[in-house]
Design a protein around this motif. Structure first.
Motif, mmCIF file in Angstrom:
data_model
loop_
_atom_site.group_PDB
_atom_site.id
_atom_site.type_symbol
_atom_site.label_atom_id
_atom_site.label_comp_id
_atom_site.label_asym_id
_atom_site.label_seq_id
_atom_site.Cartn_x
_atom_site.Cartn_y
_atom_site.Cartn_z
ATOM 1 N N HIS A 176 0.777 -1.087 0.038
ATOM 2 C CA HIS A 176 0.023 0.195 -0.071
ATOM 3 C C HIS A 176 0.894 1.149 0.124
ATOM 4 O O HIS A 176 1.958 1.487 0.737
ATOM 5 N N ARG A 177 0.511 2.045 -1.014
ATOM 6 C CA ARG A 177 1.348 3.510 -0.781
ATOM 7 C C ARG A 177 1.145 4.202 0.633
ATOM 8 O O ARG A 177 2.033 4.899 0.984
ATOM 9 N N ALA A 178 0.073 4.192 0.903
ATOM 10 C CA ALA A 178 -0.141 5.161 2.322
ATOM 11 C C ALA A 178 -0.675 4.125 3.489
ATOM 12 O O ALA A 178 -1.789 3.365 3.045
ATOM 13 N N VAL A 179 -0.189 4.012 4.640
ATOM 14 C CA VAL A 179 -0.507 3.441 5.626
ATOM 15 C C VAL A 179 -0.518 4.102 6.873
ATOM 16 O O VAL A 179 0.149 4.960 7.116
ATOM 17 N N VAL A 180 -1.697 3.866 7.744
ATOM 18 C CA VAL A 180 -1.864 4.525 8.925
ATOM 19 C C VAL A 180 -1.905 3.273 10.137
ATOM 20 O O VAL A 180 -2.449 2.515 9.992
ATOM 21 N N VAL A 181 -0.983 3.291 11.009
ATOM 22 C CA VAL A 181 -0.484 2.456 11.972
ATOM 23 C C VAL A 181 -1.052 2.913 13.468
ATOM 24 O O VAL A 181 -0.630 3.969 13.819
#
Length: 672
Positions: A247-252
C-alpha cells in the motif's frame, strides 16, 4: 531446514457468490473467502478461537484453491510459541452483553483472513493476496453486504465452553436474515446464498477436527464490536512490512488492551478506516492496528521507537512521514487527509514539480502607505464645496470630517510618529454605519474625478479588521467598497479621461479588501460583487496608465491567490467550499494573457500577472475542459516566452532572475 507455507482458500458461498453476486450486489464477487495456513503438516485457522486440523480435513472440506506462500526458516517450536501468544488476541470471547458469542466475524478485523495474514507474515514476511484481504471493503460497500453483516455474525455464535447452549445456536435471527434478503433486488437468490453460507460456516463437532479454544484471557477489543472496520491486525514486524509494501499510504495505530485513551480514540480510528477504504477507495490506504502487548507487537513498536500509546504513525511509500501521539481526533483526521493528498494527488498539477510557483506566497498584495490624512480631508472639502453641495451633503461632510480621520490617525500612526498603534481598537457598528451613510451621500454628489480622496481614506480603513468585517455584511446600498467600485466601473465604461485617480485608488482599495478573508469572500461570491470586479479588472488591465495597470495586476493576483489558497485547503480537507466558475475563470485568464501580451514597460506588472496566471491555472477544476483549449488558442506559452526576449518587456526583456524562472515554469508546465 525450511518448510513450505501454503494457504487453503474456501468459498463459504459454495460457488453461489460467483454466480449471483452481480445480481445481488451490483458487483462481481467470486467468493466469500475463508482461509487457513498450512505448515508443518497442520492446517491452522481462526474460528472459535485458533483451531487446527489435518490438512484438508476440517469441516470446510476440500479447499477451492491452494496458494503457495513460499518457505519459512522458522522452526515449529517457535511457531507454536507464536500461536500461544496469538491466542490472547484471537480468542473465542463473548461480547459485553449476556449473549455468548465468538469474536470471529467474517467482515471484521478479527477474522480467519486477518489471522492467516498474520501467520504468513510471521512465517515468510509476505501477505495473503489482496483479493482475499480486501473482501470486507468490497462487499460492505453494497446495500446487500451492509444488511448481511449481522447475519454473518450470527452464523458464528457459539456457546462458551462449559456454559449451556442457547437454542438455536447455529441459526441467525429471523430479523437479521430478513433484513439482508430484503436489501437484495432478488430475494429468492439472496435466500439461497445465505443458506449456502450458513451450511458451510458452522463448525460441527467432528472427530476429524482436532481443535482447541483458549479461554478469555484479556478484555475484548473495542473494535470487535463492529463489523464495518476494515482494519488490518499486525502482531509481528514481517506482517507490517508486507502491508507497507502493498500500500502506498498506511496508518498504524499502536495500542494496548489496558490503555484507556486508546479505547477513547479507537471508534474514530475505525470510522476513518471505513470511510477512507469504502467502495472504490479500498486500495488507496491501509489502516493497521498493533497491540504492543500481543505477539511480537512490542518488536514492531520498538522498530519505530514507539514508547507510549496511543500513537499513530503515517507511512508513504514505506517511509514514515509523521507521528501523532495522544487523543486528538481532529488532528488524526487532518493527518489522514494530508497523507491521502500526498499519496494520491487529486489534480494533475498536484504531482508537478513547480518550485517557482510554490515559492509564491498566497498572502495578498496590500497598499498600506498612510496618506497625510489632514491633506486628504482638505482636498475633499475643496471638491465638495466646488460641487454646490446640498445641505445634506454638507452635513455628511461635517460628520465624516471629525471622527473618521481621528480614528484612522490613531489606528494607523504616521511613520515618524512615536506612538504605537493601540491594541484591540475597534470601531463600533453604529459609528461605522454613520461613516458609511455619510460616504454614500458624498459619493452621489461628487463625480468620479473628484471622489478619489474619499476612496483613499477607505483604502486605508479596510486594512482594519473590524471595518473590513463590517463591510463584508453591510448592505450594498451603503457599503463604501461597492459604491466606489460601481463609480469606477462606470468611469471606465464611459472612458472618462479625468477619472484616472479614481480608478487607481479604487483598484488599491479592492486589493486591500483581501486583508479580511470574509470581505474578500463576499466580494468574490456569485451573489456579491464578482461581476463588477471582473469588469473593473478586464478594463483596467489594459489601461494606458502604467500605475493603473500595475494596481490592476495586483488585484488580479489577489483574486487568483484567494482561489488558490481555497483550492489547496479544500483538497487537504481543512477549508470550506469555494465558489468555482469555469466561465468566470476563463474570462479572467483571457484578460490576464492579453495584459501580459500588451505589457512592454513594467516588469513588476508582468511579474504579478504571471503569478496570477499560475494561480488561476493551478488546481483549477476547469483546467482540462475549458482552460487548456483557451491556452492553445491564445498561444499562452509563446506569449509568456516572448517576455524573455529583447523588446518583450523593456529593451532586453525581463531581467530579474526569479521572474524569468517563474515565466519559464508557467509557460512550459502549466500552459502546455
Amino acid at each position: 531446514m525450511s518448510n513450505t507455507v501454503q494457504i487453503y482458500v474456501y468459498d463459504l458461498s459454495n460457488g453461489l457468490s460467483r454466480q449471483l453476486s452481480r445480481q445481488l450486489t451490483g458487483k462481481q464477487l467470486d467468493g466469500i473467502w475463508h482461509t487457513s495456513v498450512v505448515v508443518f503438516g497442520r492446517e491452522i485457522f481462526y474460528g472459535q478461537g485458533i483451531l487446527e486440523a489435518s490438512p484438508g480435513k476440517s469441516h470446510h472440506g476440500k479447499p477451492l484453491q491452494i496458494v503457495d506462500m513460499g518457505e519459512t526458516a522458522i522452526d515449529e517450536d517457535t511457531f507454536n510459541e507464536y500461536l500461544v501468544e496469538m491466542r490472547q488476541h484471537y480468542t473465542a470471547d463473548k461480547e459485553p452483553t449476556s449473549v455468548p458469542f465468538v469474536t470471529y466475524k467474517v467482515f471484521a478485523e478479527f477474522n480467519c483472513n486477518s489471522f492467516t495474514n498474520d501467520c504468513v507474515g510471521f512465517l515468510t514476511g509476505g501477505s495473503i493476496p489482496a483479493w482475499i484481504k480486501d473482501l470486507p471493503s468490497d462487499f460492505l460497500s453494497t446495500p446487500f453486504g451492509a444488511a448481511l453483516r449481522p447475519t454473518i455474525d450470527a452464523m458464528f455464535r457459539r456457546p462458551v465452553p462449559g456454559q449451556a447452549p442457547t437454542a438455536p445456536i447455529l441459526q441467525p435471527s429471523p430479523e437479521t436474515t430478513a433484513a439482508a434478503i430484503s436489501a437484495s433486488p432478488n430475494p429468492g437468490l439472496a435466500a439461497s446464498l445465505l443458506q449456502s453460507v450458513t451450511s458451510q460456516a458452522f463448525l460441527p463437532t467432528s472427530s476429524d477436527t482436532s481443535a482447541s479454544t483458549s479461554s478469555l484471557t484479556a478484555p475484548p477489543s473495542v473494535s470487535t464490536s463492529t463489523v464495518s472496520a476494515p482494519i488490518h491486525i499486525c502482531t509481528n514486524p514481517s506482517s507490517l512490512h508486507a502491508l507497507l509494501r502493498s500500500h502506498r499510504a498506511v496508518v498504524v495505530f499502536f495500542t494496548s488492551a489496558t490503555c484507556g485513551p486508546c479505547r477513547m480514540i479507537e471508534p474514530a480510528f475505525e470510522d476513518l478506516a471505513y470511510s477512507k477504504t469504502h467502495g472504490s477507495q479500498q486500495d488507496r490506504i491501509a489502516f493497521v492496528k498493533v497491540d504492543m502487548a500481543v505477539g511480537l507487537g512490542g518488536q514492531v513498536g520498538a522498530e519505530y521507537n514507539i514508547r507510549a500509546t496511543p500513537t499513530f504513525t503515517f507511512f508513504l511509500d514505506e517511509k514514515k512521514v509523521h507521528e501523532l501521539k495522544g487523543v486528538n481526533v481532529t488532528e488524526l483526521r487532518t493527518q489522514v487527509d494530508l497523507l491521502l493528498y500526498h499519496a494520491f494527488p487529486p489534480h494533475t498539477h498536484a504531482s508537478l514539480s513547480l518550485p517557482s510557483v510554490e515559492s509564491i506566497s498566497t498572502n495578498p498584495i496590500l497598499f498600506t502607505q498612510r496618506p497625510t490624512i489632514n491633506n486628504i480631508i482638505t482636498k475633499l472639502d475643496e471638491f465638495i464645496t466646488s460641487a454646490s453641495p446640498s445641505p445634506a451633503t454638507i452635513a455628511a461632510k461635517d460628520t465624516l470630517a471629525h471622527s473618521f480621520p481621528l480614528y484612522l490617525g490613531a489606528r494607523f500612526p504616521a511613520a515618524d510618529s512615536k506612538a504605537a498603534p493601540p491594541k484591540n481598537m475597534n470601531a463600533g457598528a453604529h459609528l461605522l454605519q454613520t461613516w458609511a451613510d455619510a460616504t454614500c451621500s458624498i459619493a452621489k454628489t461628487l463625480p468620479a474625478a473628484k471622489v478619489f480622496p474619499l476612496v483613499d481614506l477607505w483604502r486605508l480603513a479596510v486594512l482594519d479588521d473590524s471595518i473590513g468585517s463590517w463591510c463584508a455584511t453591510a448592505s450594498s446600498f451603503t457599503n463604501p467598497v461597492e459604491i466606489f467600485l460601481g463609480k469606477a466601473v462606470q468611469a471606465l465604461d464611459e472612458s472618462q479621461a479625468d477619472a484616472r485617480n479614481c480608478v487607481l485608488v479604487t483598484l488599491r482599495l479592492l486589493s486591500n479588501t483581501f486583508a479580511t478573508t470574509t470581505l474578500a469572500k463576499s466580494l468574490l461570491s456569485l451573489s456579491g460583487g464578482r461581476s463588477e470586479i471582473t469588469r473593473m479588472l478586464v478594463s483596467s488591465l489594459l489601461h494606458k496608465d502604467a500605475a493603473v495597470r500595475t494596481a490592476a495586476a495586483s488585484l488580479a493576483f489577489n483574486v487568483a491567490a484567494f482561489l488558490q489558497k481555497g483550492r489547496v485547503d479544500k483538497l487537504r480537507g481543512v477549508g470550506g467550499e469555494i465558489e468555482e466558475d469555469g466561465d468566470w475563470e476563463t474570462e479572467l485568464v483571457s484578460a490576464v494573457l492579453e495584459a501580459i501580451s500588451n505589457e512592454v514597460q513594467s516588469e513588476e506588472a508582468v511579474h504579478r500577472l504571471t503569478a496570477a496566471l499560475a494561480f488561476f491555472l493551478r488546481l483549477s477544476p476547469a483546467y482540462e475542459t475549458q482552460l487548456v483549449p483557451l491556452l492553445e488558442v491564445l498561444q499562452a506559452r509563446q506569449t509568456l516566452e516572448g517576455k524573455l526576449l529583447k523588446g518583450g518587456c523593456g529593451e532586453e526583456g525581463v531581467q530579474k532572475k526569479e521572474v524569468r524562472k517563474l515565466i519559464e515554469e508557467v509557460a512550459r508546465k502549466l500552459c502546455t
